[in-house]
Design an enzyme around this catalytic site. Structure first.
Site, PDB file in Angstrom:
ATOM      1  N   GLY A 251       0.870  -1.361   0.091  1.00  0.00           N
ATOM      2  CA  GLY A 251       0.195   0.012  -0.074  1.00  0.00           C
ATOM      3  C   GLY A 251       0.929   1.084   0.179  1.00  0.00           C
ATOM      4  O   GLY A 251       1.930   1.348  -0.459  1.00  0.00           O
ATOM      5  N   CYS A 258       1.371   3.815  16.346  1.00  0.00           N
ATOM      6  CA  CYS A 258       2.527   3.227  17.023  1.00  0.00           C
ATOM      7  C   CYS A 258       3.723   2.832  15.979  1.00  0.00           C
ATOM      8  O   CYS A 258       4.925   3.189  16.481  1.00  0.00           O
ATOM      9  CB  CYS A 258       1.843   1.561  17.371  1.00  0.00           C
ATOM     10  SG  CYS A 258       0.952   1.718  18.709  1.00  0.00           S
ATOM     11  N   LYS A 318      -6.011   3.685   8.728  1.00  0.00           N
ATOM     12  CA  LYS A 318      -6.539   2.698   8.112  1.00  0.00           C
ATOM     13  C   LYS A 318      -8.048   2.514   8.564  1.00  0.00           C
ATOM     14  O   LYS A 318      -8.522   3.316   9.000  1.00  0.00           O
ATOM     15  CB  LYS A 318      -5.774   1.273   9.029  1.00  0.00           C
ATOM     16  CG  LYS A 318      -6.089   1.517  10.538  1.00  0.00           C
ATOM     17  CD  LYS A 318      -5.496   0.273  11.221  1.00  0.00           C
ATOM     18  CE  LYS A 318      -6.144  -0.070  12.529  1.00  0.00           C
ATOM     19  NZ  LYS A 318      -5.656  -1.528  13.112  1.00  0.00           N
ATOM     20  N   ARG A 325      -3.639   9.843  13.255  1.00  0.00           N
ATOM     21  CA  ARG A 325      -2.250  10.250  13.652  1.00  0.00           C
ATOM     22  C   ARG A 325      -1.226   9.468  12.442  1.00  0.00           C
ATOM     23  O   ARG A 325      -1.360   8.241  12.218  1.00  0.00           O
ATOM     24  CB  ARG A 325      -1.937   9.395  14.847  1.00  0.00           C
ATOM     25  CG  ARG A 325      -2.309  10.401  16.066  1.00  0.00           C
ATOM     26  CD  ARG A 325      -2.103   9.972  17.467  1.00  0.00           C
ATOM     27  NE  ARG A 325      -3.033   8.965  17.851  1.00  0.00           N
ATOM     28  CZ  ARG A 325      -3.002   8.237  18.772  1.00  0.00           C
ATOM     29  NH1 ARG A 325      -2.211   8.352  19.865  1.00  0.00           N
ATOM     30  NH2 ARG A 325      -4.101   7.378  19.196  1.00  0.00           N
TER      31      ARG A 325
HETATM   32  C1  UDX Z   1      -0.105  -1.657  15.763  1.00  0.00           C
HETATM   33  C2  UDX Z   1       0.028  -3.106  16.001  1.00  0.00           C
HETATM   34  O1  UDX Z   1      -0.429  -4.044  15.095  1.00  0.00           O
HETATM   35  C3  UDX Z   1      -0.303  -3.378  17.408  1.00  0.00           C
HETATM   36  O2  UDX Z   1       0.042  -4.675  17.964  1.00  0.00           O
HETATM   37  C4  UDX Z   1       0.349  -2.511  18.301  1.00  0.00           C
HETATM   38  O3  UDX Z   1      -0.089  -2.686  19.680  1.00  0.00           O
HETATM   39  C5  UDX Z   1       0.201  -1.072  18.000  1.00  0.00           C
HETATM   40  O4  UDX Z   1       0.253  -0.657  16.682  1.00  0.00           O
HETATM   41  P1  UDX Z   1      -2.498  -0.380  14.673  1.00  0.00           P
HETATM   42  O5  UDX Z   1      -1.557   0.915  14.816  1.00  0.00           O
HETATM   43  O6  UDX Z   1      -3.916  -0.370  15.317  1.00  0.00           O
HETATM   44  O7  UDX Z   1      -1.599  -1.630  15.573  1.00  0.00           O
HETATM   45  O8  UDX Z   1      -2.689  -0.904  13.540  1.00  0.00           O
HETATM   46  P2  UDX Z   1      -2.531  -1.900  12.242  1.00  0.00           P
HETATM   47  O9  UDX Z   1      -3.385  -2.599  11.941  1.00  0.00           O
HETATM   48  O10 UDX Z   1      -1.025  -2.714  12.751  1.00  0.00           O
HETATM   49  O11 UDX Z   1      -1.545  -1.197  10.945  1.00  0.00           O
HETATM   50  C6  UDX Z   1      -0.595  -0.168  10.988  1.00  0.00           C
HETATM   51  C7  UDX Z   1      -0.321   0.468   9.657  1.00  0.00           C
HETATM   52  O12 UDX Z   1      -0.035  -0.618   8.666  1.00  0.00           O
HETATM   53  C8  UDX Z   1      -1.809   0.933   8.989  1.00  0.00           C
HETATM   54  O13 UDX Z   1      -1.489   2.109   8.358  1.00  0.00           O
HETATM   55  C9  UDX Z   1      -1.949  -0.214   7.770  1.00  0.00           C
HETATM   56  O14 UDX Z   1      -2.656   0.451   6.982  1.00  0.00           O
HETATM   57  C10 UDX Z   1      -0.744  -0.425   7.607  1.00  0.00           C
HETATM   58  N1  UDX Z   1      -0.576  -2.017   7.132  1.00  0.00           N
HETATM   59  C11 UDX Z   1      -1.040  -2.835   7.764  1.00  0.00           C
HETATM   60  C12 UDX Z   1      -0.334  -2.078   5.732  1.00  0.00           C
HETATM   61  O15 UDX Z   1      -0.091  -1.170   4.921  1.00  0.00           O
HETATM   62  N2  UDX Z   1      -0.065  -3.414   5.342  1.00  0.00           N
HETATM   63  C13 UDX Z   1      -0.662  -4.423   5.900  1.00  0.00           C
HETATM   64  O16 UDX Z   1      -0.495  -5.705   5.574  1.00  0.00           O
HETATM   65  C14 UDX Z   1      -0.904  -4.232   7.483  1.00  0.00           C
END
Ligand code: UDX
Length: 433
Positions: A251, A258, A318, A325
């Protein structure tokens, strides 16, 4: 057990509600008066599936206060879950955390366990315990335990109640036992480690996932050049159990509260010890570049955005969250505005937060179609289900159907048949105009 949680942001509030769900009495403390007022009425200050239901269901076991002194309970456990945002140099900013810690000695005159939920640099738990031990009465038994969180926004309740693991970083049996009692009814794997390892598990896990995303994004960028399809490549990789099928979605890069800060913080720490973690540095650099991929793609079709109508679908970092953020959408909107574009934004959930945070001149639309109507180009930054269900009937409203999709929302084979330009990540470009 009687639990106090200091800082009820995402992590603190979800932890509080899940502990209440398991029968504990939980007091939530936050200096944000508006948030506490809202919680007292049973409303959730954040958009998170099931959270409000559980706040209401467990209202008998949840209390809300804005100041520690407001009540005189003796707590078995005090969680600290305040934010640890990034400083300008990438290091974690522990100001809020130390403010809380500095206040504890004058408020605790009983035995208790202090649990650090906030993500903190390795060694912080130790420093907090040293500080508290030199500032409280010697007869008080007090331990500091590291108990990092692994919850994702959108699935935070499930990620807590059915956690992949509960990590307890402790340096004494008494505190470990109290933590095991607290989590007794959580039927999930529990791992007991020393505190440094627990702190490291958090960073190492998040940074590994970030790295996986940057890796697949680089592979996707190469797929575009050599004519391979990233969907098939990811699928083919995921069939190998050692690789797994998670976090292989290419993406426009990761955002959120985080990954961006935790990658930078670990990198900063490693430099401090003169042991730079080069892989994490690479993940950070790749992500910064990836966020700008869509604008670069659009330049193939549009030299200059000035005075064009640009539809932006998706603002949050997402789907299933209202959190903006470090969302890749924001840096892209900045660039478009700087070039004089008329930016029309739509997001199913993130609009209110965006209005509060982003004071620049964008047009807020009430629907996808309002954003698309007569647009010269459309950017997709978030893979909301609603966007994945769009059809040509929506895109034909555009002046010219140029769709630049940063989240691969559509089946490439279906898009091939339409009179559109469709440019996504790691797949062939369709130019049927
Ligand atoms: C993350 C961790 O997954 C979690 O365990 C931790 O405690 C906090 O940080 P979060 O920030 O809620 O959680 O989102 P996550 O679903 O992990 O996605 C993070 C980012 O990665 C998003 O911008 C998402 O779009 C991106 N992403 C995720 C991708 O681009 N590709 C993927 O395959 C998965």
């Amino acid at each position: 057990m009687n639990v106090l949680i200091i800082g009820v942001g995402y992590v603190g509030l979800v932890t509080a509600v899940c502990l209440a769900e398991k029968g504990h009495s939980v007091t939530c403390m936050d200096t944000n008066i508006d948030k506490i007022k809202m919680l007292k009425t049973g409303k959730s200050p954040i958009f998170e599936r099931d959270l409000e239901n559980l706040i209401q269901k467990n209202k008998q076991r949840l209390k809300y206060i804005t100041e520690f002194v407001e009540q005189s309970d003796n707590y078995d456990i005090i969680f600290i879950a305040v934010g640890t945002p990034e400083k300008y140099d990438g290091n974690a900013n522990l100001k809020q955390l130390w403010n809380v810690v500095h206040n504890l000695p004058r408020l605790i005159d009983y035995n208790c366990v202090i649990v650090i939920k906030s993500t903190v640099p390795i060694g912080t738990n130790e420093k907090i315990e040293q500080y508290l031990k030199t500032h409280i009465k010697s007869e008080i038994k007090l331990s500091v335990v590291s108990n990092p969180e692994f919850l994702s926004q959108g699935t935070a309740i499930k990620d807590t109640l059915q956690a992949s693991r509960i990590v307890i970083g402790s340096n004494n049996d008494y505190a470990t036992q109290i933590m095991l009692d607290l989590y007794h009814d959580f039927d999930v794997p529990k791992l007991i480690t020393d505190r440094q390892s627990a702190e490291m598990i958090k960073y190492a896990s998040n940074d590994f996932l970030a790295l996986k995303i940057s890796y697949i994004n680089e592979i996707a960028n190469l797929c575009e050049i050599i004519g391979a399809n990233i969907d098939d490549v990811s699928h083919g990789m995921a069939l190998d159990e050692r690789i797994g099928n998670k976090f292989l979605r290419a993406g426009i890069g990761y955002g959120g509260s985080c990954f961006p800060k935790d990658t930078k913080a670990l990198h900063w720490m490693s430099n401090l010890y003169d042991k730079e973690i080069k892989t994490v540095k690479a993940a950070i650099d790749v992500n910064e570049q990836q966020k700008l991929r869509l604008i670069k793609k659009a330049r193939k079709y549009i030299d200059d955005f000035s005075d064009l109508k640009v539809a932006v679908l998706g603002l949050t970092f997402k789907p299933e969250t209202d959190d903006l953020r470090d969302s890749p959408a924001i840096v892209n909107i900045d660039i478009l505005l700087e070039e004089g574009a008329n930016v029309f934004v739509y997001d199913p959930v993130g609009m209110e937060n965006f209005k509060k945070l982003y004071k620049k001149n964008v047009k807020f639309c009430k629907s996808v179609n309002e954003a698309l109507k007569d647009a010269d180009v459309c950017f997709i930054f978030t893979e909301w289900k609603q966007f994945q269900e769009l059809t040509y009937e929506n895109f034909r409203l555009m002046k010219k159907a140029i769709i630049i999709d940063g989240r691969n929302c559509f089946d490439i084979k279906k898009m091939c048949k339409l009179p559109i330009i469709y440019d996504s990540i790691g797949r062939i470009t369709i130019n049927n105009l």
